[in-house]
Design a protein around this motif. Sequence first.
Motif, PDB file in Angstrom:
ATOM      1  N   ARG A  27      -0.695  -0.409  -0.291  1.00 38.91           N
ATOM      2  CA  ARG A  27      -1.190   0.893  -0.758  1.00 38.91           C
ATOM      3  C   ARG A  27      -0.670   2.028   0.115  1.00 38.91           C
ATOM      4  N   TRP A  28      -0.230   3.089  -0.531  1.00 37.67           N
ATOM      5  CA  TRP A  28       0.283   4.318   0.061  1.00 37.67           C
ATOM      6  C   TRP A  28       1.759   4.228   0.463  1.00 37.67           C
ATOM      7  N   SER A  29       2.382   3.059   0.350  1.00 39.94           N
ATOM      8  CA  SER A  29       3.783   2.967   0.770  1.00 39.94           C
ATOM      9  C   SER A  29       4.673   3.877  -0.070  1.00 39.94           C
ATOM     10  N   VAL A  30       4.487   3.859  -1.385  1.00 39.65           N
ATOM     11  CA  VAL A  30       5.291   4.721  -2.256  1.00 39.65           C
ATOM     12  C   VAL A  30       4.999   6.186  -1.958  1.00 39.65           C
ATOM     13  N   ALA A 243       3.174  11.959  -6.752  1.00 43.76           N
ATOM     14  CA  ALA A 243       1.763  11.624  -6.564  1.00 43.76           C
ATOM     15  C   ALA A 243       1.473  10.355  -7.332  1.00 43.76           C
ATOM     16  N   THR A 244       0.445   9.628  -6.920  1.00 40.45           N
ATOM     17  CA  THR A 244       0.134   8.353  -7.558  1.00 40.45           C
ATOM     18  C   THR A 244      -1.347   8.040  -7.453  1.00 40.45           C
ATOM     19  N   THR A 245      -1.858   7.187  -8.337  1.00 37.49           N
ATOM     20  CA  THR A 245      -3.273   6.849  -8.362  1.00 37.49           C
ATOM     21  C   THR A 245      -3.461   5.408  -8.806  1.00 37.49           C
ATOM     22  N   PRO A 246      -4.724   4.948  -8.939  1.00 36.84           N
ATOM     23  CA  PRO A 246      -4.941   3.559  -9.336  1.00 36.84           C
ATOM     24  C   PRO A 246      -4.272   3.198 -10.654  1.00 36.84           C
ATOM     25  N   SER A 247      -4.121   1.880 -10.865  1.00 38.61           N
ATOM     26  CA  SER A 247      -3.244   1.395 -11.929  1.00 38.61           C
ATOM     27  C   SER A 247      -3.899   1.364 -13.299  1.00 38.61           C
TER      28      SER A 247
END
Length: 297
Positions: A27-30, A243-247
């Motif tokens: 988590r958070w790598s991207v 930005a990114t969030t849960p799948s």
Amino acid sequence: MATTAPTPSTSHDLSGVTKTLDLLAPRWSVWVLMTLSSHTLRYAEIKPRLPWLADGQLHPRLRHLTSAGVVERTEYAPRHVTYGLTSRGAALMPVLATIASWGDTYLEKGLVADKATGEMEPERIPPAQNIDDALALITPRHATPILWSLQARGSATAKSLATEAMPGYGLTAVYKPLERLAEDGLITASGSGDYQLSASGRALFPVFQAISAWAAAPPTETDARRPRGQGPAPSQNRSGPWATTPSRRTTPTAPAVRSAGPALTTTAPDSPAWKTGDLFSHQIPARPIPPTGGPRR
């Protein structure tokens, strides 16, 4: 059933894919990679760009990515340290674009009202969110080997998948990952008990192909010449943050085995081929965006 996509060839390719997914999956790598994709930054400059990450979360991600050779840490003085993508890290950007494109096409989207017309339309999802959501579907243990085997075979029984994708495990161990892949809409089961890829599962071939090519690429001449311990050279070819969030789940195209319920079906927007600038068309939010539909993965 014969697959129309090219067949992934060797166990070496699969090993490269799984190792790359292990690199990207934490988590958070991207998030960190994309924050560094525009500029070389000091820690104090990274932190405001990812304000929801505590020091205890950001430091481990930087160490992880630096150890993997995709981020370089350069110390100019005890209190002047910068982080930036290496050339190897920059070469990941087209791979991430391929993953984002798959997610935008095949992952479910919620409906939101258009501000101008009031009409309901599919939500616009930032590319990095699509990346994290896609990774959450293919990184669980045994998921990629099963998908890889079905890509090569076209269809297979649970017994043959257990033998090929999960050597050393008993037959019963294969059913849980098969059930999960079916619930996520990546595989389907025929009446005879054979499994095959769904449309979204077959469309993962370009993703695995791009990852495999990146994993197999030799280090650049500049990286190879750098003194040991300094890491690969920073890249000069960078773009802005995502930005990114849960799948989210895939939009199902066929009944799934033991489906947890129908996912929201939307039509993927027509769009031109990916260009570098397209990947950064969404401003990074002040905090992670809440999930939209489907179970968290």
